[in-house]
Design an enzyme around this catalytic site. Structure first.
Site, PDB file in Angstrom:
ATOM      1  N   HIS A   1       0.739  30.327  13.967  1.00 20.67           N
ATOM      2  CA  HIS A   1       0.141  29.141  13.349  1.00 20.67           C
ATOM      3  C   HIS A   1      -1.199  28.757  13.964  1.00 20.67           C
ATOM      4  CE1 HIS A   1       4.064  28.853  11.530  1.00 20.67           C
ATOM      5  NE2 HIS A   1       3.739  27.754  10.889  1.00 20.67           N
TER       6      HIS A   1
ATOM      7  N   TYR B   1     -27.788 -11.212  -1.916  1.00 20.03           N
ATOM      8  CA  TYR B   1     -26.370 -11.022  -1.606  1.00 20.03           C
ATOM      9  C   TYR B   1     -26.132 -10.483  -0.195  1.00 20.03           C
ATOM     10  CZ  TYR B   1     -25.136 -11.537  -6.596  1.00 20.03           C
ATOM     11  OH  TYR B   1     -24.941 -12.003  -7.862  1.00 20.03           O
TER      12      TYR B   1
ATOM     13  N   ASN C   1       5.071  20.466  14.549  1.00 19.02           N
ATOM     14  CA  ASN C   1       5.354  19.517  13.468  1.00 19.02           C
ATOM     15  C   ASN C   1       4.940  18.130  13.947  1.00 19.02           C
ATOM     16  OD1 ASN C   1       8.274  20.185  11.366  1.00 19.02           O
ATOM     17  ND2 ASN C   1       6.197  20.933  11.275  1.00 19.02           N
TER      18      ASN C   1
ATOM     19  N   ARG D   1     -26.207 -13.768   1.659  1.00 25.65           N
ATOM     20  CA  ARG D   1     -25.311 -14.808   1.152  1.00 25.65           C
ATOM     21  C   ARG D   1     -23.845 -14.364   1.151  1.00 25.65           C
ATOM     22  NH1 ARG D   1     -25.422 -16.267  -4.935  1.00 25.65           N
ATOM     23  NH2 ARG D   1     -27.440 -15.231  -4.742  1.00 25.65           N
TER      24      ARG D   1
ATOM     25  N   GLU E   1       6.105  24.204   0.105  1.00 30.71           N
ATOM     26  CA  GLU E   1       5.374  22.990   0.466  1.00 30.71           C
ATOM     27  C   GLU E   1       4.375  22.719  -0.666  1.00 30.71           C
ATOM     28  OE1 GLU E   1       3.988  24.381   4.228  1.00 30.71           O
ATOM     29  OE2 GLU E   1       6.032  24.497   5.015  1.00 30.71           O
TER      30      GLU E   1
ATOM     31  N   TYR F   1      17.539  24.257  10.685  1.00 27.44           N
ATOM     32  CA  TYR F   1      16.185  24.655  10.321  1.00 27.44           C
ATOM     33  C   TYR F   1      15.277  24.709  11.543  1.00 27.44           C
ATOM     34  CZ  TYR F   1      11.430  24.571   8.608  1.00 27.44           C
ATOM     35  OH  TYR F   1      10.114  24.860   8.406  1.00 27.44           O
TER      36      TYR F   1
ATOM     37  N   PHE G   1       6.868  14.520   8.624  1.00 29.79           N
ATOM     38  CA  PHE G   1       5.597  15.175   8.967  1.00 29.79           C
ATOM     39  C   PHE G   1       4.541  15.006   7.888  1.00 29.79           C
ATOM     40  CE2 PHE G   1       8.631  18.324   7.230  1.00 29.79           C
ATOM     41  CZ  PHE G   1       8.056  18.477   5.979  1.00 29.79           C
TER      42      PHE G   1
END
Length: 495
Positions: free
Chosen positions: A75, A273, A189, A276, A405, A45, A321
């Site tokens: 990409h 608060y 990746n 405290r 995906e 791959y 990934f």
């Protein structure tokens, strides 16, 4: 391989890269496995197949280098503002560190060029948006890799502008490199956008946790709050680690306090608060951040690309990934940080009300002066904005790659939000800082605890007491700078 710790982030990164320069053998051994695989008539791959939904399409031997080049170019579709230079530098450094672990199979030439970029502070300019935080931070890492090919741009020296990569390469007498099989996939990746944001924010947060305890102690003294809720015995029977640490910090900061002694028998039963419950609130954030740090350290010392290359010759596709481990803690860290600001703003508000001898709005002459009224507005606005930013990104998922995906982490969105939360928290804590310093001035001649007194003196060296309205923004900016300085707390008894 040198491990990187968040508490020693930048020094550890330097040690890791220095070690890889001296001994790149893990990279070379991993590459040898890829070279051997290329001699076999098998599908691997991303090495001799397409990507994502195209994983079943074989690519001919004469197109393998073009495949990797196309991967980077196709990409690099990020958008939005540019990632800050310091975080982009971390992306590059953490990518080098991950590749250097030796399970990615990147070529020697490409790896050495990344080392060159880091060594000469050539930091690629990367748009912040475009990753869904699952198939690696694909778009951001593609932009980080573009300068290898002569595309994209680098940050200039002071991080105010960018320079085309082609110009920078020529200045350094470098030619664009030719990516080898597997190189492109090894580069894009990975979870380095998410992990760089998280590492950057958490490194700062470890410091801010201590500062928050200091500011809580300053406000407690200014408001003549009780030390009783910080009694060690209370926290021993609810022994959360962070809670115990915060209570101890406040006790140590208030040693030898004249202010405490002056109202020890005043008859007040309980404080609000925000005073405290400082140990419980700050402590819970501490424990949450400790979990986030543990996850971040695991991640940045891991191999998160795909496929992975093992010494016995196996090249295995997996899902390292996927950003889910980071996505959850990015959201968690944002919530933990936001709570520090939330309780801080309430303490600031209390100091303006005019209780226990403090002048209303912390100025003696009001009407003509608004005093410290409006900085509290800003703190309130930022706290409210954080409530929106803390909506978890990790509960979302949108399928990509034609359904291949089909579950993604959206951790990249959580990363961007986390940085915005950090900036807001810094502003809110800064406002408490100079408000508490102002309030403490009105307790003189009584002295606060030794730790609080030392911090108050340090702040007053930079930010003077305010007697009338003026341009408060300068003081907020100064306070932000001070709270990020190690010198503020370096001599104080803080854990």
């Amino acid at each position: 391989m040198h491990k990187i710790k968040i508490s020693n982030l930048y020094e550890d990164i330097e040690k890791s890269i220095t070690q890889l320069k001296k001994d790149p053998s893990p990279v070379l051994k991993s590459r040898a496995v890829v070279e051997d695989a290329l001699t076999k008539n098998e599908a691997f791959y991303g090495i001799n197949t397409g990507f994502g939904v195209l994983a079943n399409k074989r690519v001919s031997e004469d197109q393998l280098k073009q495949l990797q080049r196309n991967l980077i170019l196709s990409h690099a579709v990020g958008t939005g503002d540019l990632i800050p230079k310091e975080i982009s530098r971390l992306m590059l450094q953490l990518k080098i560190h991950a590749l250097g672990i030796g399970y990615s199979g990147i070529s020697k030439e490409t790896f050495e060029r990344l080392i060159y970029f880091e060594e000469h502070d050539l930091v690629p300019a990367v748009p912040e948006k475009g990753s869904v935080g699952a198939s690696g931070d694909l778009a951001p890492l593609a932009h980080m890799s573009l300068p290898l090919l002569g595309f994209g741009s680098f940050w200039n020296e002071d991080g105010t502008d960018t320079i085309p990569a082609e110009e920078v390469l020529k200045k350094h007498n470098l030619e664009p490199i030719e990516l080898q099989p597997k190189d492109g996939l090894s580069l894009i990746n990975g979870t380095q956008l998410m992990s760089s944001y998280e590492a950057y924010v958490l490194e700062k947060t470890l410091h801010l946790l201590k500062v928050a305890d200091l500011l809580g102690a300053m406000s407690l003294e200014a408001l003549q709050g009780s030390i009783k809720p910080f009694d060690k015995r209370i926290h021993e029977i609810r022994p959360h680690s962070g809670q115990q640490t915060v209570a101890e910090n406040v006790r140590n900061l208030l040693v030898e306090s004249e202010i405490l002694e002056s109202h020890r028998n005043c008859g007040k039963v309980q404080d609000p608060y925000s005073l405290r419950c400082i140990p419980q609130v700050h402590g819970a954030s501490r424990d949450a951040i400790a979990h986030c740090v543990n996850t971040a350290e695991t991640e940045i010392n891991s191999v998160t690309d795909n496929p992975l290359v093992f010494p016995n010759g196996d090249i295995i596709s997996g899902g390292n990934f996927h950003g889910q481990p980071l996505a959850l803690v990015l959201d968690y860290a944002a919530i933990a940080l936001a709570e520090l600001a939330s309780i801080s703003e309430r303490r600031t508000y209390l100091m303006l009300e005019g209780h226990d001898g403090l002048p209303q709005l912390l100025m003696e002459e009001t009407g003509i002066n608004s005093g410290f009224m409006i900085p509290q507005y800003t703190a309130a606005a930022l706290v409210s904005e954080n409530k929106v930013l803390c909506h978890p990104a990790s509960v979302d998922s949108i399928p990509t790659s034609l359904g291949q995906e089909d579950h993604v982490s959206m951790g990249s969105i959580g990363a961007l939000k986390l940085l915005n939360v950090l900036k807001n928290v810094e502003q809110v804590l800064a406002i408490e800082m100079f408000t508490a310093a102002q309030a403490l001035d009105f307790r003189k001649p009584l002295k606060p605890g030794k730790g609080v007194e030392e911090a108050h003196r340090y702040i007053r060296e930079q930010i003077p007491h305010a007697r009338e309205d003026h341009y408060f923004k300068d003081e907020i900016n100064m306070a932000v700078r001070l709270l990020n300085e190690f010198d503020l707390i370096s001599e104080l008894p803080l854990k």
